[in-house]
Design an enzyme around this catalytic site. Structure first.
Site, PDB file in Angstrom:
ATOM      1  N   SER A 106      -5.882   7.277   6.516  1.00 32.75           N
ATOM      2  CA  SER A 106      -5.485   5.950   6.985  1.00 32.75           C
ATOM      3  C   SER A 106      -4.639   6.067   8.263  1.00 32.75           C
ATOM      4  CB  SER A 106      -4.764   5.227   5.840  1.00 32.75           C
ATOM      5  OG  SER A 106      -4.576   3.874   6.149  1.00 32.75           O
ATOM      6  N   ASP A 156     -14.022  -0.949   2.208  1.00 31.72           N
ATOM      7  CA  ASP A 156     -12.633  -0.859   2.699  1.00 31.72           C
ATOM      8  C   ASP A 156     -12.221  -2.187   3.322  1.00 31.72           C
ATOM      9  OD1 ASP A 156     -10.256  -0.261   3.999  1.00 31.72           O
ATOM     10  OD2 ASP A 156     -10.907   1.744   4.582  1.00 31.72           O
ATOM     11  N   HIS A 187     -10.306   1.279   0.341  1.00 26.85           N
ATOM     12  CA  HIS A 187      -9.409   2.020   1.223  1.00 26.85           C
ATOM     13  C   HIS A 187      -8.857   3.249   0.493  1.00 26.85           C
ATOM     14  CE1 HIS A 187      -7.211   2.359   4.929  1.00 26.85           C
ATOM     15  NE2 HIS A 187      -6.066   2.483   4.280  1.00 26.85           N
TER      16      HIS A 187
END
Ligand code: MLT
Length: 217
Positions: A106, A156, A187
């Site tokens: 991320s 996501d 995610h």
């Protein structure tokens, strides 16, 4: 933290000198310990270098500032990418390790992508989990076959599918050897991410073992 290594970080020496060190870069709200279990699973025996992001967003560590979700402060992205690249160089000297492969999740994957685009000599490759293109203007950079694995989540809600595709395209245009997989996940990470990352790294290590020593790094 010390003056020459100005990031709070965790370092684990490697038990296998043939395994490239991993640079672990956590997501928003994480810290230097978050990804060590993942690093050990993906690269058993590799040295692990894991800095904590210096930017605080409501008390949550990150690697660069954002103006809103998905809207990055690009000047800060650039500044922080250089700062992280300097840290990698200093940590390599301090701990006597080779050029690391980044394993970022991320926000950590996004700063790894920025380092690849701005200071590519500091990474020998990268595994970018749930990443997007962090810069709208990408200057000429030569990635000359640098191996990059991008792992996106099909559902996501934070990283748009085209963001990861633009990242893959920018890295490929710069010459990187990009593999991009979309796993059945959001995610958050799934078992498939770990299996794909581990297999990719093992293959990359086997290829590197075939290369003449002078071309490694
Ligand atoms: C970011 O860098 O902001 C990521 O794309 C999302 C996050 O870290 O939450």
């Amino acid at each position: 933290m010390s003056p020459d290594l100005p990031f709070i970080h965790h370092f684990e020496p490697g038990a296998r000198p043939d395994a490239p060190p991993l640079l672990l870069l956590h997501g928003t709200g994480g810290n230097e310990h978050d990804l060590t279990p993942l690093g050990r699973m993906i690269a058993p025996g590799a040295a692990l270098l894991s800095p904590r992001g210096k930017v605080l967003e409501n008390g949550m560590p990150r690697f660069f500032r954002r103006l809103a979700e998905g809207v990055f402060d690009e000047e800060d992205v650039r500044r922080r990418a250089h700062e992280l690249a300097d840290f990698i160089a200093a940590a390599r000297d301090r701990y006597g390790i080779g050029v690391p492969v980044a394993l970022g999740y991320s926000n950590g994957a996004n700063i790894a992508a920025a380092v690849l685009l701005l200071r590519p000599e500091q990474l020998s490759g990268a595994i970018l989990m749930r990443a997007t293109l962090p810069l709208s203007q990408v200057a000429d950079v030569a990635l000359a076959g640098k191996p990059v694995l991008i792992l996106s989540g099909a559902a996501d809600p934070i990283i748009a599918v085209d963001g990861a595709a633009r990242l893959a395209a920018a890295l490929k245009a710069a010459g990187a050897a990009v593999a991009h997989h979309t796993v059945s996940a959001g995610h958050e990470l799934a078992q498939a991410d770990i299996a794909l990352a581990r297999a990719w790294l093992e293959k990359r290590q086997a290829e590197a073992a075939q290369e003449p020593t002078a071309s490694r790094g």
